[in-house]
Structure formats: C-alpha cells, structure tokens
Motif scaffolding. Structure first.
Motif, short mmCIF file in Angstrom:
data_model
loop_
_atom_site.label_atom_id
_atom_site.label_comp_id
_atom_site.label_asym_id
_atom_site.label_seq_id
_atom_site.Cartn_x
_atom_site.Cartn_y
_atom_site.Cartn_z
N THR A 165 30.83 24.24 -5.44
CA THR A 165 30.96 25.68 -5.22
C THR A 165 29.77 26.17 -4.41
OG1 THR A 165 29.75 26.29 -7.22
CG2 THR A 165 32.12 25.91 -7.46
N TRP A 166 29.93 27.33 -3.76
CA TRP A 166 28.80 27.88 -3.01
C TRP A 166 27.64 28.11 -3.96
CZ3 TRP A 166 25.38 31.74 -3.30
CH2 TRP A 166 24.52 31.87 -2.20
N ASP A 167 27.96 28.55 -5.17
CA ASP A 167 26.93 28.83 -6.17
C ASP A 167 26.03 27.61 -6.35
OD1 ASP A 167 25.58 29.08 -8.51
OD2 ASP A 167 27.23 29.82 -9.70
N GLU A 168 26.60 26.41 -6.36
CA GLU A 168 25.81 25.19 -6.48
C GLU A 168 25.02 24.89 -5.21
OE1 GLU A 168 27.98 22.04 -9.33
OE2 GLU A 168 29.03 22.45 -7.45
N LEU A 169 25.66 25.09 -4.08
CA LEU A 169 25.05 24.67 -2.82
C LEU A 169 24.09 25.68 -2.20
CD1 LEU A 169 27.87 22.67 -1.05
CD2 LEU A 169 25.72 21.83 -1.98
N HIS A 170 23.83 26.77 -2.89
CA HIS A 170 22.84 27.71 -2.33
C HIS A 170 21.47 27.05 -2.22
CE1 HIS A 170 21.73 28.35 -6.56
NE2 HIS A 170 20.58 28.80 -6.09
N VAL A 171 21.25 25.95 -2.94
CA VAL A 171 19.98 25.23 -2.87
C VAL A 171 19.96 24.23 -1.71
CG1 VAL A 171 19.47 25.49 -5.32
CG2 VAL A 171 20.79 23.50 -4.53
N GLY A 172 21.09 24.07 -1.04
CA GLY A 172 21.18 23.11 0.06
C GLY A 172 21.64 21.74 -0.43
N SER A 173 21.96 20.88 0.51
CA SER A 173 22.37 19.52 0.18
C SER A 173 21.25 18.55 0.57
CB SER A 173 23.65 19.14 0.93
OG SER A 173 23.39 19.06 2.32
N ARG A 174 21.27 17.40 -0.06
CA ARG A 174 20.25 16.39 0.21
C ARG A 174 20.21 16.03 1.69
NH1 ARG A 174 20.62 10.74 -2.88
NH2 ARG A 174 22.70 10.93 -1.98
N SER A 175 21.37 15.95 2.33
CA SER A 175 21.42 15.54 3.74
C SER A 175 20.71 16.54 4.66
CB SER A 175 22.87 15.33 4.20
OG SER A 175 23.60 16.55 4.13
N ILE A 176 20.79 17.83 4.33
CA ILE A 176 20.10 18.86 5.14
C ILE A 176 18.60 18.61 5.13
CG2 ILE A 176 19.43 21.30 5.12
CD1 ILE A 176 22.32 21.94 4.29
N PHE A 177 18.06 18.33 3.95
CA PHE A 177 16.62 18.13 3.86
C PHE A 177 16.19 16.77 4.40
CE2 PHE A 177 17.33 21.57 0.84
CZ PHE A 177 16.38 22.47 1.30
N ALA A 178 17.01 15.76 4.22
CA ALA A 178 16.69 14.44 4.79
C ALA A 178 16.58 14.56 6.31
CB ALA A 178 17.74 13.41 4.38
N ALA A 179 17.49 15.31 6.92
CA ALA A 179 17.47 15.49 8.38
C ALA A 179 16.22 16.24 8.84
CB ALA A 179 18.72 16.24 8.84
N ALA A 180 15.62 17.04 7.93
CA ALA A 180 14.41 17.80 8.27
C ALA A 180 13.14 17.02 7.94
CB ALA A 180 14.41 19.14 7.53
N GLY A 181 13.29 15.77 7.47
CA GLY A 181 12.13 14.92 7.22
C GLY A 181 11.66 14.85 5.78
N PHE A 182 12.38 15.45 4.85
CA PHE A 182 12.02 15.39 3.43
C PHE A 182 12.38 14.02 2.86
CE2 PHE A 182 12.18 19.85 4.23
CZ PHE A 182 11.54 20.53 3.20
N ASP A 183 11.58 13.54 1.91
CA ASP A 183 11.87 12.31 1.18
C ASP A 183 12.15 12.65 -0.27
OD1 ASP A 183 11.38 10.41 3.29
OD2 ASP A 183 9.23 10.83 3.04
N GLU A 184 13.05 11.89 -0.89
CA GLU A 184 13.36 12.08 -2.30
C GLU A 184 12.18 11.57 -3.13
OE1 GLU A 184 16.51 10.30 -5.52
OE2 GLU A 184 17.27 10.75 -3.52
N VAL A 185 11.71 12.39 -4.08
CA VAL A 185 10.60 11.97 -4.94
C VAL A 185 11.01 11.82 -6.40
CG1 VAL A 185 8.78 12.88 -3.45
CG2 VAL A 185 9.75 14.35 -5.21
N SER A 186 12.08 12.48 -6.81
CA SER A 186 12.59 12.30 -8.17
C SER A 186 13.98 12.90 -8.26
CB SER A 186 11.65 12.94 -9.20
OG SER A 186 11.65 14.34 -9.05
N ARG A 187 14.63 12.60 -9.38
CA ARG A 187 15.94 13.19 -9.67
C ARG A 187 15.82 14.06 -10.89
NH1 ARG A 187 21.07 10.07 -7.53
NH2 ARG A 187 20.11 9.34 -5.61
N SER A 188 16.11 15.32 -10.73
CA SER A 188 15.98 16.23 -11.86
C SER A 188 17.23 16.23 -12.74
CB SER A 188 15.66 17.65 -11.37
OG SER A 188 16.60 18.08 -10.42
#
Length: 199
Positions: A165-188
C-alpha cells in the motif's frame, strides 16, 4: 525531450507548492510528515489534529524563506510543476525512530550528525517517473552539504508481484536507496531494512 526534475530545499519552495504535492486526500494529507515526530498517544488520537500537523510542518520547513538556515525536506519539480516531497533532516528530529531495532549498533541514538530520510510523496499523476529516486539522490547531497557524517533510511523490501500500500511505501523501497548509494546495515523487520551512507 525528457522532462527535467529539479529539486530544491523546502524553504526555497512555496507553501502552495508543497500543498499541491501533499494534496487534500490520502494518507499524506492527514500526516503532514508528522508520523515520526509525534509520540504514540499524540499520533493515535485527536490530540494533534490535521490542521495542527500542517501548521507544524509549515513551521519546520520554513517554506518561502530562502534565507533560513534550516529546513526539513526537499521539493521536486518536473518542468516547473511541483511533484514530489522528501523528508530529510537530523535523525534526532524524529522521536519515533528511537523504536528502530538497535541490536548490534554501537552508536549513540542522539547523535545529530546522523541524518534520516523518512518519507516520500509523489503527486498523483506523476508516479513512475523517477521522482523518488531523484529525491533520494538529492537527500544524500543535501545532508552531506549540511555537515552530516552519515545518512540513514528505513525502506520497505518490495518483491515482484507483491502488493504494497502507499501507506507502507511512503518510506521508500530498498531499490530506491540502493540506487542512491545506500548500503543495508540491518533488518528491523522481515520487510524493512536500515540503509546507510557514511560520509
């Protein structure tokens, strides 16, 4: 010709432009980017009504005040039309982020040199045009230019064919941040990750 996305700090945008993005319907029009700033009882009740949430956001972002030293987000334009919003500022501004699981992290939660991206909104009619991806990239530069030593995000893990739902994705998706150079550091949680760039 491909339309050009331009992004400005929210204090350089007008309040009318931000209202056009957030709209008058849907989750974001009731939240006004206060979800992570309000304590549980404040969010889950009428203690902070929608009009007050909008007033708080307007104060926080200082719309129409280009001389302001601080603001709490970015506004995206597509060929001059306001189309997107991204909340980004020091992590300490978001009281609810203290609930993000912290196991294995030897960092002070109150370190205001770590910034956070907490929300994206793309205006209806402008989705799937790369607005969120452009905002995520701009958030990195925005935080770095203002002296952040790191920037974090808390996106959802999306799978092909999986409904969100949009409500869930207001935080963005992992792929959006990966494309911007972010690395995964943990799973909440099973479906949410903590991603980060250290400058």
């Amino acid at each position: 010709m491909t339309p050009e996305v331009t992004i400005v700090p929210a204090n350089q945008a007008s309040w009318e432009d931000l209202q056009a993005v957030l709209g008058s319907r849907g989750y974001h029009s009731g939240c006004w980017c206060q979800r992570h700033k309000l304590r549980g009882r404040e969010w889950d009740s009428d203690l902070v009504p929608v009009a007050e949430r909008a007033r708080r956001l307007r104060t926080q972002i200082r719309c129409g005040q280009p001389e302001a030293d601080t603001t709490s987000g970015l506004v995206a334009y597509l060929d001059g039309e306001p189309v997107g919003w991204c909340a980004v500022e020091p992590r300490t501004a978001y009281v609810r982020l203290g609930r993000v699981p912290w196991a294995g992290r030897a960092e002070d939660k109150a370190d205001d040199m770590v910034w956070a991206v907490t929300c994206f909104v793309t205006r209806k009619g402008f989705t799937r045009r790369g607005i969120s991806r452009a905002l995520a990239r701009a958030a990195v530069d925005f935080a770095r230019e203002r002296g952040a030593r790191a920037i974090e995000a808390y996106p959802m893990i999306t799978q092909p064919g999986q409904e969100s739902t949009w409500d869930e994705l207001h935080v963005g998706s992992r792929s959006i941040f990966a494309a911007a150079g972010f690395d995964e550091v943990s799973r909440s949680t099973l479906r949410r990750v903590v991603m980060r760039i250290d400058f």
